[in-house]
Scaffold this motif. Sequence first.
Motif, PDB file in Angstrom:
ATOM      1  N   PHE A 125     -11.142 -10.570 -45.943  1.00 52.89           N
ATOM      2  CA  PHE A 125     -12.345  -9.779 -46.217  1.00 52.89           C
ATOM      3  C   PHE A 125     -12.023  -8.485 -46.962  1.00 52.89           C
ATOM      4  O   PHE A 125     -12.920  -7.733 -47.309  1.00 52.89           O
ATOM      5  N   GLY A 126     -10.723  -8.209 -47.123  1.00 53.31           N
ATOM      6  CA  GLY A 126     -10.341  -7.000 -47.866  1.00 53.31           C
ATOM      7  C   GLY A 126      -9.988  -5.815 -46.994  1.00 53.31           C
ATOM      8  O   GLY A 126      -9.857  -4.692 -47.494  1.00 53.31           O
ATOM      9  N   PHE A 127      -9.838  -6.033 -45.669  1.00 50.31           N
ATOM     10  CA  PHE A 127      -9.366  -4.938 -44.812  1.00 50.31           C
ATOM     11  C   PHE A 127      -7.947  -4.557 -45.237  1.00 50.31           C
ATOM     12  O   PHE A 127      -7.140  -5.425 -45.551  1.00 50.31           O
ATOM     13  N   LYS A 128      -7.667  -3.245 -45.216  1.00 50.19           N
ATOM     14  CA  LYS A 128      -6.343  -2.735 -45.591  1.00 50.19           C
ATOM     15  C   LYS A 128      -5.696  -2.045 -44.394  1.00 50.19           C
ATOM     16  O   LYS A 128      -6.371  -1.337 -43.628  1.00 50.19           O
ATOM     17  N   ARG A 129      -4.396  -2.207 -44.296  1.00 44.02           N
ATOM     18  CA  ARG A 129      -3.635  -1.555 -43.232  1.00 44.02           C
ATOM     19  C   ARG A 129      -3.538  -0.059 -43.525  1.00 44.02           C
ATOM     20  O   ARG A 129      -3.138   0.318 -44.630  1.00 44.02           O
ATOM     21  N   ILE A 130      -3.909   0.786 -42.558  1.00 43.79           N
ATOM     22  CA  ILE A 130      -3.810   2.224 -42.822  1.00 43.79           C
ATOM     23  C   ILE A 130      -2.878   2.942 -41.848  1.00 43.79           C
ATOM     24  O   ILE A 130      -2.501   4.082 -42.085  1.00 43.79           O
ATOM     25  N   ALA A 131      -2.533   2.277 -40.721  1.00 40.47           N
ATOM     26  CA  ALA A 131      -1.616   2.934 -39.776  1.00 40.47           C
ATOM     27  C   ALA A 131      -1.084   1.909 -38.789  1.00 40.47           C
ATOM     28  O   ALA A 131      -1.616   0.807 -38.679  1.00 40.47           O
ATOM     29  N   LEU A 132      -0.013   2.304 -38.101  1.00 35.33           N
ATOM     30  CA  LEU A 132       0.522   1.499 -37.006  1.00 35.33           C
ATOM     31  C   LEU A 132       0.420   2.350 -35.743  1.00 35.33           C
ATOM     32  O   LEU A 132       0.905   3.478 -35.717  1.00 35.33           O
ATOM     33  N   ALA A 139       1.565  -6.002 -23.243  1.00 38.20           N
ATOM     34  CA  ALA A 139       2.186  -7.256 -23.699  1.00 38.20           C
ATOM     35  C   ALA A 139       3.317  -7.623 -22.754  1.00 38.20           C
ATOM     36  O   ALA A 139       4.426  -7.879 -23.183  1.00 38.20           O
ATOM     37  N   GLY A 140       3.048  -7.629 -21.450  1.00 44.37           N
ATOM     38  CA  GLY A 140       4.099  -7.931 -20.496  1.00 44.37           C
ATOM     39  C   GLY A 140       4.903  -6.685 -20.214  1.00 44.37           C
ATOM     40  O   GLY A 140       4.340  -5.589 -20.118  1.00 44.37           O
ATOM     41  N   PRO A 141       6.233  -6.816 -20.108  1.00 47.86           N
ATOM     42  CA  PRO A 141       7.059  -5.664 -19.723  1.00 47.86           C
ATOM     43  C   PRO A 141       7.064  -4.557 -20.781  1.00 47.86           C
ATOM     44  O   PRO A 141       7.175  -3.379 -20.467  1.00 47.86           O
ATOM     45  N   VAL A 142       6.976  -4.951 -22.060  1.00 52.39           N
ATOM     46  CA  VAL A 142       6.907  -3.931 -23.115  1.00 52.39           C
ATOM     47  C   VAL A 142       5.489  -3.930 -23.682  1.00 52.39           C
ATOM     48  O   VAL A 142       4.699  -4.809 -23.370  1.00 52.39           O
ATOM     49  N   ARG A 143       5.174  -2.971 -24.516  1.00 53.35           N
ATOM     50  CA  ARG A 143       3.846  -2.945 -25.134  1.00 53.35           C
ATOM     51  C   ARG A 143       3.969  -3.330 -26.597  1.00 53.35           C
ATOM     52  O   ARG A 143       5.037  -3.210 -27.193  1.00 53.35           O
ATOM     53  N   GLU A 144       2.866  -3.837 -27.153  1.00 56.01           N
ATOM     54  CA  GLU A 144       2.887  -4.271 -28.555  1.00 56.01           C
ATOM     55  C   GLU A 144       2.136  -3.244 -29.405  1.00 56.01           C
ATOM     56  O   GLU A 144       1.138  -2.666 -28.977  1.00 56.01           O
ATOM     57  N   ASP A 145       2.655  -3.041 -30.611  1.00 62.99           N
ATOM     58  CA  ASP A 145       1.993  -2.118 -31.533  1.00 62.99           C
ATOM     59  C   ASP A 145       0.657  -2.694 -31.985  1.00 62.99           C
ATOM     60  O   ASP A 145       0.394  -3.885 -31.839  1.00 62.99           O
ATOM     61  N   ALA A 146      -0.180  -1.850 -32.551  1.00 62.55           N
ATOM     62  CA  ALA A 146      -1.426  -2.306 -33.173  1.00 62.55           C
ATOM     63  C   ALA A 146      -1.412  -1.882 -34.634  1.00 62.55           C
ATOM     64  O   ALA A 146      -0.992  -0.768 -34.963  1.00 62.55           O
ATOM     65  N   ILE A 147      -1.849  -2.770 -35.477  1.00 63.10           N
ATOM     66  CA  ILE A 147      -2.072  -2.407 -36.874  1.00 63.10           C
ATOM     67  C   ILE A 147      -3.514  -1.928 -36.969  1.00 63.10           C
ATOM     68  O   ILE A 147      -4.437  -2.615 -36.516  1.00 63.10           O
ATOM     69  N   LEU A 148      -3.691  -0.734 -37.527  1.00 62.06           N
ATOM     70  CA  LEU A 148      -5.048  -0.225 -37.738  1.00 62.06           C
ATOM     71  C   LEU A 148      -5.491  -0.629 -39.138  1.00 62.06           C
ATOM     72  O   LEU A 148      -4.820  -0.312 -40.125  1.00 62.06           O
ATOM     73  N   LEU A 149      -6.587  -1.372 -39.182  1.00 62.85           N
ATOM     74  CA  LEU A 149      -7.119  -1.845 -40.464  1.00 62.85           C
ATOM     75  C   LEU A 149      -8.420  -1.114 -40.779  1.00 62.85           C
ATOM     76  O   LEU A 149      -9.178  -0.745 -39.880  1.00 62.85           O
ATOM     77  N   GLU A 150      -8.663  -0.958 -42.057  1.00 60.61           N
ATOM     78  CA  GLU A 150      -9.873  -0.252 -42.504  1.00 60.61           C
ATOM     79  C   GLU A 150     -10.509  -1.019 -43.657  1.00 60.61           C
ATOM     80  O   GLU A 150      -9.807  -1.583 -44.499  1.00 60.61           O
ATOM     81  N   MET A 151     -11.820  -0.994 -43.667  1.00 60.22           N
ATOM     82  CA  MET A 151     -12.531  -1.532 -44.826  1.00 60.22           C
ATOM     83  C   MET A 151     -13.691  -0.599 -45.169  1.00 60.22           C
ATOM     84  O   MET A 151     -14.453  -0.205 -44.288  1.00 60.22           O
ATOM     85  N   ARG A 152     -13.772  -0.234 -46.434  1.00 57.94           N
ATOM     86  CA  ARG A 152     -14.920   0.566 -46.920  1.00 57.94           C
ATOM     87  C   ARG A 152     -16.130  -0.338 -47.025  1.00 57.94           C
ATOM     88  O   ARG A 152     -16.027  -1.454 -47.514  1.00 57.94           O
ATOM     89  N   LEU A 153     -17.266   0.145 -46.562  1.00 57.31           N
ATOM     90  CA  LEU A 153     -18.467  -0.721 -46.534  1.00 57.31           C
ATOM     91  C   LEU A 153     -19.368  -0.457 -47.727  1.00 57.31           C
ATOM     92  O   LEU A 153     -19.323   0.604 -48.318  1.00 57.31           O
TER      93      LEU A 153
END
Length: 153
Positions: A125-132, A139-153
């Motif tokens: 859809f054209g979302f772009k990664r802007i941050a981690l 995510a169990g014993p450790v945590r998982e990162d998230a990719i922050l995505l953005e799309m201009r409307l």
Amino acid sequence: MSAQLELNPLLRPMHTADLDAVIRIERKIYLHPWTRGNFRDSLNAGYSCWIYQFAQSIIGYAVMMVAADEAHLLNLSIASKWQRQGWGKKLLQQVLDLARQHRARVMLLEVRPSNVAALGLYQGFGFKRIALRQGYYPAGPVREDAILLEMRL
Ligand SMILES: CC(C)(COP(=O)(O)OP(=O)(O)OC[C@H]1O[C@@H](n2cnc3c(N)ncnc32)[C@H](O)[C@@H]1OP(=O)(O)O)[C@@H](O)C(=O)NCCC(=O)NCCS
């Protein structure tokens, strides 16, 4: 004519009465599902909460928070037996339209780097990664990162 063309799902507001069915789906499709409390809080907070339904079957649902000109997509899910049939794309398109109706100018969302299906959907859809966001998800014993995505409307 394909089965999909014959179906015309309805997008309607989510209610407390939907939560049993929503939770059943949620627990099947996520390793770390939202709780009933997460959905109840979203309803009580007045977030934009939607059920995507065909006849008596819930195909999927979405939860979005809109503040000022920013929409934040908090949950977008398709029930397992309806996945990979184009419903995720259709639901996301409707959610983007709703965000525009709320006069949002940007949509943000977090996604797990391991969630190949969701990343494919959003990037299509054209979302772009802007941050981690480090260690964002359980995510169990450790945590998982998230990719922050953005799309201009
Ligand atoms: C992510 C999700 C909403 C996609 O819904 P869907 O109805 O299965 O997706 P669609 O059939 O509309 O496919 C849209 C695109 O998603 C991607 N995709 C969907 N399933 C995929 C899979 N299993 N593997 C790789 N890519 C996939 C593809 O890019 C696809 O486009 P294409 O058909 O042109 O290749 C659905 O898999 C889901 O609910 N997953 C569990 C919950 C979740 O992870 N939600 C997102 C949280 S951020």
